[in-house]
Design an enzyme around this catalytic site. Structure first.
Site, PDB file in Angstrom:
ATOM      1  N   LYS A 120       0.828  -1.228   0.101  1.00 38.12           N
ATOM      2  CA  LYS A 120       0.036  -0.028   0.068  1.00 38.12           C
ATOM      3  C   LYS A 120       1.033   1.092  -0.007  1.00 38.12           C
ATOM      4  CE  LYS A 120      -4.160  -0.149   1.059  1.00 38.12           C
ATOM      5  NZ  LYS A 120      -5.501  -0.293   0.296  1.00 38.12           N
TER       6      LYS A 120
HETATM    7  N1  GLU Z   1      -7.425  -0.565  -2.667  1.00 41.18           N
HETATM    8  C1  GLU Z   1      -8.110  -1.534  -2.783  1.00 41.18           C
HETATM    9  C2  GLU Z   1      -8.136  -2.213  -1.556  1.00 41.18           C
HETATM   10  O1  GLU Z   1      -7.998  -1.649  -0.538  1.00 41.18           O
HETATM   11  C3  GLU Z   1      -8.052  -2.386  -4.031  1.00 41.18           C
HETATM   12  C4  GLU Z   1      -6.254  -2.645  -4.232  1.00 41.18           C
HETATM   13  C5  GLU Z   1      -5.919  -3.139  -5.488  1.00 41.18           C
HETATM   14  O2  GLU Z   1      -6.894  -3.485  -6.315  1.00 41.18           O
HETATM   15  O3  GLU Z   1      -4.801  -3.592  -5.695  1.00 41.18           O
HETATM   16  O4  GLU Z   1      -8.406  -3.478  -1.351  1.00 41.18           O
END
Ligand code: GLU
Length: 431
Positions: A120
């Protein structure tokens, strides 16, 4: 039938120090690991990210001045495949938050049995303070600074809070221009015209709705007799609310940053515009009652879906949460302490790493489409998403049913953690 709390506006209670995402994630990991026969050294390793990049992002503002922002990318674990996870633009982004959210991505991908690890990242910025041009320049610079970290086979960002398909398009373009070749697979959540997947934007909300439907059924409730309150009417909350409404549930309350609207007879969710679609439209809906965001969390409903931000159900307000079930649409909306209190009260909390995993699942579909240079129809995406969500639900449900002392979160962790640990064991420690 849902009833409103006596007072719509309550004085702010002094809150204890908010729990950081990484603290919550580590405590959840320890709790779940205690239910598995796994090597403590592996668990210790999984409490830490593999790498965190911190970058400075100088941005030339529209008025010619320069502001320097800070960006992060935390990569937690990649034993099962490339790192995967969103990029958020939010004033409260921090290294600790990125690490905690990256850990959750590792478990989320493993619960869904996707060949990805967890990551992230984000920029410490309020995107509302930036013009569209500024946001584009900031994103392009961020892509350049992260170029050594990301790639379609190494680490694949996606949208998160404060970012969207347009942001992903800029990121993909900046990366592709520098690499000298069009590389759609470096990010997911792009507009379909440049390799994005149909259904990706609605996917997290769709999975929240599917998992809510299954959980309601598990407890032998009838969806058409179920009242639902949704905090957050962005892409997760709005899509979950609309689908549940379509499937017969009564969505009595929804909210955005400006406040909540409440109708005990059910809102027409298609008539409520989402915050992203048109700011202020939740409060602009002609509802019989308006509430604060905090009061929405305290409604006497069957299902509460916190789908806005993290840390909203905490030790200081959990006593007032009257819902019979919580389904987590946001990442980390329930603190560790609040989670244990809900558990002791017998309120099931269906965790984020299962409920909102539709986003990363359709990201996986998008990545496959990019690699194969072949796009799938919306029908195929939604059908395969349904299949994957039901398979993950079955894995978590059967783990939950096997033991009396597992919460739904523990059960999801056990499923995901076991897969990650098995992969570590099979690969061994190098060197
Ligand atoms: N930001 C989204 C999550 O927290 C999607 C992450 C992604 O698709 O890589 O799951």
């Amino acid at each position: 039938m849902a009833t409103a709390p006596e007072t719509a506006e309550r004085p702010e209670e002094p809150d204890a120090e908010p729990e950081s995402a990484v603290a919550t994630a580590r405590r959840q990991l320890e709790r779940a690991a205690a239910h598995l026969d796994i090597d403590g050294n592996v668990v210790e390793r999984l409490k830490h990210p593999r790498r965190v990049s911190r970058v400075s992002l100088p941005l030339e503002r529209d008025d010619g001045s320069v502001t320097v922002y800070t960006g992060y990318r935390a990569q937690h674990d990649s034993v099962r495949g490339p790192y995967k996870g969103g990029l958020r633009y939010h004033p409260e982004v921090s290294e600790d938050e990125c690490v905690g959210l990256a850990m959750w991505m590792t478990w989320k991908c493993a619960v869904m049995d996707l060949p990805f690890g967890g990551a992230k990242g984000g920029v410490v910025v309020d995107p509302k303070d930036l013009s569209s041009g500024e946001k584009e320049r900031l994103t392009r610079r961020f892509a350049q600074e992260l170029r050594a970290d990301v790639g379609p086979m190494t680490d694949i960002p996606a949208p998160d809070m404060g970012t969207d398909p347009e942001t992903m398009g800029w990121f993909m373009d900046a990366y592709s221009m520098q690499e000298g070749e069009t590389t759609p697979g470096v990010v997911t959540g792009k507009p379909p015209v440049i390799g994005g997947s149909y259904g990706r934007e609605e996917a997290p909300g769709r999975s929240v709705a599917i998992i809510t439907r299954e959980a309601v059924d598990y407890y032998d409730w009838d969806l058409t007799d179920t009242t639902v309150a949704v905090q957050g009417f962005g892409s997760v909350g709005a899509n979950a609310a609309r689908l549940l409404d379509e499937w017969g549930a009564t969505v009595v309350a929804v909210s955005d940053v400006d406040g909540a609207i409440y109708d005990p007879d059910g809102l027409d969710t298609n008539d409520v515009m989402g915050h992203d679609e048109r700011p202020g439209m939740v409060s602009g809906y002609d509802a019989p009652e308006t509430l604060s965001n905090e009061a929405l969390l305290e409604l006497d409903v069957d299902v509460l879906i916190p789908a806005a931000i993290g840390n909203v159900v905490t030790e200081s307000n959990v006593a007032d949460v009257r819902a019979d079930m919580v389904v987590e649409g946001a990442n980390g909306p329930t603190t560790f302490a609040a989670d244990e209190i809900l558990e002791s009260r017998g309120v099931p909390v269906i965790p984020d790493i299962l409920a909102n995993a539709g986003g990363v699942t359709v990201s996986y579909f998008e990545w496959l489409q990019d690699i194969n240079r072949r796009s799938w129809s919306l029908e195929r995406v939604n059908q395969e998403l349904e299949t994957e969500m039901l398979a993950a639900w079955d894995d978590v449900r059967s783990t939950f049913d096997r033991s009396d002392d597992l919460s739904w979160r523990d059960a999801a962790y056990v499923v995901g953690l076991q897969r990650v640990v098995d992969a570590h064991t099979a690969r061994g420690l190098w060197p």
